[in-house]
Design a protein around this motif. Structure first.
Motif: not given
Length: 410
Positions: A113-114, A73
């Motif tokens: 997704e994220k 991230e």
């Protein structure tokens, strides 16, 4: 995994291109990877030299999207920060908006997704933009993505700034409708205060004032939803829904006329009218998830307010008992409930079995109530002006007396 750290030796954009390309082709073998990385690197350089910023953004986004599941991230945040900063490169607002559309559309495609990271990227993009409409476009993309990614809790705090956003964005009617309805839906899903969701539904319905019948019909289902939210909310007792054209259209609608009738009962009538309505339409209430016992409790409070507004300031216990259909020993309990809910100010005279009312809310706060309030304010302003004038006149008189006394002493 290597973190992208821009250095003075290489442009940050090219560093990102190299990093994402390396990661994208890492499993293809050294020879293939080197060729592809070199190709993407050269293509990016050409875009920069020729000022083809949209093409550059597209190239970078494609690679970044491929590595989204592979990179950390921290790395992704750095990569997208560099990509988002490309919006500062184009020379025209149209080109900037086109790039903002491209970036936000790509970022929000895989919303599950994220999602929290994607939302952070979107707000970073928002803050880099200067064009108000581009900001609005990105904000709406972020709201819709938060719903799909189930991270609405991260956008709810921004709703407190909606009024200032509206002043900045200068939106047309259609965009306002999209915004208000999206916010209302998020607040409802997020289980925020029912008043917050209701407030934005009312804003949405207000945008239909002055519209023709075909356009107005678009708001029917949301008008019904707004009525249901009002009826089931335990802490809302007044409103101007009956004066809104989007709601008023339901009165003669074959499908929704009974829903309008229910609203009219809650805003203008008393418990007996509700009970009669329930007897004839119990299935309707159940279909909208309305609980009969909760409706009775709310209508008792509404009926008590009605007594305080329309009857004598002195309300006999017996009238309250009969109107609310309760026992004698429950009268004071319901009066206390009304006081606690700030629906009325009053005193209880137990000796004479009276409730002495000094103030009650207006259940229906529409154009008539606004005019009455305006008249009161004008009257108060006039009274204050008279008081100030009297004080000033007395002060002048006193100053004159003191001056004469001073002359007499000399």
């Amino acid at each position: 995994m290597t973190t992208v750290v821009p250095t003075s030796e290489e442009d940050p954009v090219l560093s990102v291109v190299r990093f994402t390309a390396d990661l994208s082709w890492a499993d293809a073998g050294a020879d293939v990877a080197e060729e592809q990385v070199s190709r993407l690197f050269v293509e990016a350089q050409e875009c920069m030299i020729q000022n083809r910023w949209l093409d550059l953004a597209s190239l970078m986004l494609t690679s970044a999207d491929i590595v989204f599941s592979k990179a950390s991230e921290k790395d992704l945040e750095c990569v997208y920060t560099v990509i988002c900063n490309l919006v500062n490169k184009p020379e025209t607002l149209d080109q900037v908006h086109e790039m903002a559309e491209l970036i936000s559309t790509k970022v929000t495609q895989q919303s599950k997704e994220k999602p929290a990271l994607r939302l952070k990227i979107m707000f970073n993009l928002y803050n880099l933009l200067e064009n108000p409409y581009s900001r609005f476009f990105v904000y709406m993309k972020a709201l819709n993505m938060s719903v799909n990614g189930k991270v609405t809790e991260h956008v709810v705090p921004s709703f407190k700034k909606i009024d200032s956003f509206l002043r900045e964005w200068n939106l047309g009617v259609k965009d306002k409708r999209d915004l208000f309805l999206t916010v209302a839906n998020i607040l409802q899903e997020n289980k925020s205060s029912s008043k917050d969701s209701f407030k934005f539904l009312v804003k949405y319905l207000a945008t239909f004032s002055g519209e023709d019948e075909p356009s107005m019909s678009e708001a029917k289902e949301e008008a019904v939803r707004t009525i249901v939210e009002f009826v089931e909310a335990p802490d809302m007792f007044q409103g101007d829904l009956l004066d809104m054209p989007a709601v008023a259209q339901l009165e003669k609608d074959a499908k929704y006329a009974q829903v309008y009738q229910l609203l009219n009962i809650f805003l203008t009538q008393r418990l007996d009218a509700y009970l009669d309505f329930y007897t004839a339409n119990s299935a309707l209430l159940k279909s909208y998830g309305l609980i009969h016992e909760d409706c009775i409790e709310k209508m008792r409070l509404m009926s008590l307010v009605s007594l305080g507004t329309n009857e004598s300031p002195q309300i006999p216990y017996s009238l309250i008992r009969d109107t609310l259909q309760i026992d004698d020993n429950e009268v004071e309990l319901w009066v206390v409930k009304a006081i606690t809910a700030k629906l009325m100010d009053c005193k209880i005279d137990q000796m004479n079995q009276l409730v002495l009312v000094s103030r009650c809310i207006d259940r229906r706060f529409g154009q008539h109530q606004w005019q009455a309030l305006q008249t009161k304010l004008a009257s108060w302003r006039g009274n204050i002006a008279n008081v100030l004038s009297t004080i000033q006149a007395n002060k002048i008189s006193e100053d004159g007396v003191q001056a004469m006394q001073g002359l007499a002493i000399h």
